[in-house]
Design a protein around this motif. Sequence first.
Motif, PDB file in Angstrom:
ATOM      1  N   THR A  16     -66.428  81.270 -35.944  1.00  0.00           N
ATOM      2  CA  THR A  16     -65.598  82.295 -35.450  1.00  0.00           C
ATOM      3  C   THR A  16     -65.690  82.312 -33.917  1.00  0.00           C
ATOM      4  O   THR A  16     -66.586  82.179 -33.134  1.00  0.00           O
ATOM      5  CB  THR A  16     -66.412  83.847 -35.864  1.00  0.00           C
ATOM      6  N   TRP A  18     -66.176  83.430 -30.446  1.00  0.00           N
ATOM      7  CA  TRP A  18     -67.100  84.174 -29.588  1.00  0.00           C
ATOM      8  C   TRP A  18     -66.615  85.266 -28.747  1.00  0.00           C
ATOM      9  O   TRP A  18     -65.424  85.295 -28.221  1.00  0.00           O
ATOM     10  CB  TRP A  18     -67.967  83.166 -28.515  1.00  0.00           C
ATOM     11  N   THR A  19     -66.877  86.529 -29.018  1.00  0.00           N
ATOM     12  CA  THR A  19     -66.386  87.845 -28.408  1.00  0.00           C
ATOM     13  C   THR A  19     -67.460  88.774 -27.783  1.00  0.00           C
ATOM     14  O   THR A  19     -68.668  88.619 -28.497  1.00  0.00           O
ATOM     15  CB  THR A  19     -65.745  88.619 -29.514  1.00  0.00           C
ATOM     16  N   SER A 213     -59.867  73.798 -35.689  1.00  0.00           N
ATOM     17  CA  SER A 213     -59.431  74.268 -34.355  1.00  0.00           C
ATOM     18  C   SER A 213     -59.549  73.144 -33.616  1.00  0.00           C
ATOM     19  O   SER A 213     -60.021  71.946 -33.839  1.00  0.00           O
ATOM     20  CB  SER A 213     -60.821  75.221 -33.901  1.00  0.00           C
ATOM     21  N   ASP A 229     -62.666  83.868 -27.618  1.00  0.00           N
ATOM     22  CA  ASP A 229     -61.764  84.625 -27.727  1.00  0.00           C
ATOM     23  C   ASP A 229     -60.975  84.730 -26.290  1.00  0.00           C
ATOM     24  O   ASP A 229     -61.690  85.247 -25.526  1.00  0.00           O
ATOM     25  CB  ASP A 229     -62.226  86.100 -28.178  1.00  0.00           C
TER      26      ASP A 229
END
Length: 363
Positions: A16, A18-19, A213, A229
């Motif tokens: 996922t 990174w945010t 990805s 992100d």
Amino acid sequence: MSGFVPQFRPEHGAATPWTVLRPGGDLEPGRSPTLDGERLRAAYELMLFSRAFDEKAFSLQRQGRFGTFSPVRGQEASVVGAAFALDPARDWVVPQYRELPALLNQGLPLEQFMLTFLGDPRGGRAPDEVNVLPIQIGLAAQLPQAVGLAWGLARQRRDAVVMVFCGDGATSEGDFHEACNLAGVVRAPVVFLVQNNGWAISTPRARQSAAASLAARAPGYGMAGALVDGNDLLAVHEVASNAVERARSGGGPTLVETLTYRLGDHNTADDATRYRPTDDLAAWEPRDPLDRVHTYLRSRGLWDDPHDAAVRERIAQRIEEAVRTVEAVAPPGVEHVFAHVTETPSPRLQAQLAELQAHGGAR
């Protein structure tokens, strides 16, 4: 700095992104920014500057006063967040053609950048004290050069890191493979910053690679990979800072993929409405990276209306000053085409220049 960099291993597949800063302008639970206070304000001001210059460049191009230009609009967090992880006094930026704020952060004068888009070859030479290479229009051609620069700096035992920018389209070029392969082998202190904006001009990301990805390719080159992100200034800064720290300490290269979106056309010669779904754009506009930082700054008491107006006025004045300056520069002579190509011009180049001068071609 938390020290966290999302890692990609073959058995894990994609991760996922990174945010740190959510689209609504609030922090993810348990996460703290590595960029705050005056540094954060400065980063946001540079993002505003980039957006304002995009608008001015578009206007100038339509008036026939500027060449074909690729705006940064929508990708400001990816460029500025990564650039702020560098030390301009010792580190280098190798751009593609959508990284104006990173070049400005390194100290490149805006006027120097603009000369290139006026067809002036003098625009391609950075001042000696500015650690940047010229913008590269040829897709991915800057990537092997960046690795060579990083490797050379390492062999000279220079405390320097090279950050090279490219888009998702560039990762489909052979130069990308060659650069990543060499960087992994020699453990070059280089950070590959891939801005995945969803489109390689009119080719969607899904038509370019079946990989989950682009950053997931990193293990194949023996380097670290990170997915972030790209519309989150704070997340990009954290991940890029860790990658720079790794490179500086001898840990080798990192492939960082920033998931972002090009809110405008590919460049001023493009019409994205001919190939991009309208609902695609509608879904990304609320994720505008400038709005996200603006909301966060206001919530922290670091930004208000009077300051906003003053900053925007200062930016507008600086851009207008640069336009006046570059439009007053005398046109280049043909001798400038030969300058700064080689340290010592070859006899053949000297003969060609002399022939042109003899026919009145040089001013």
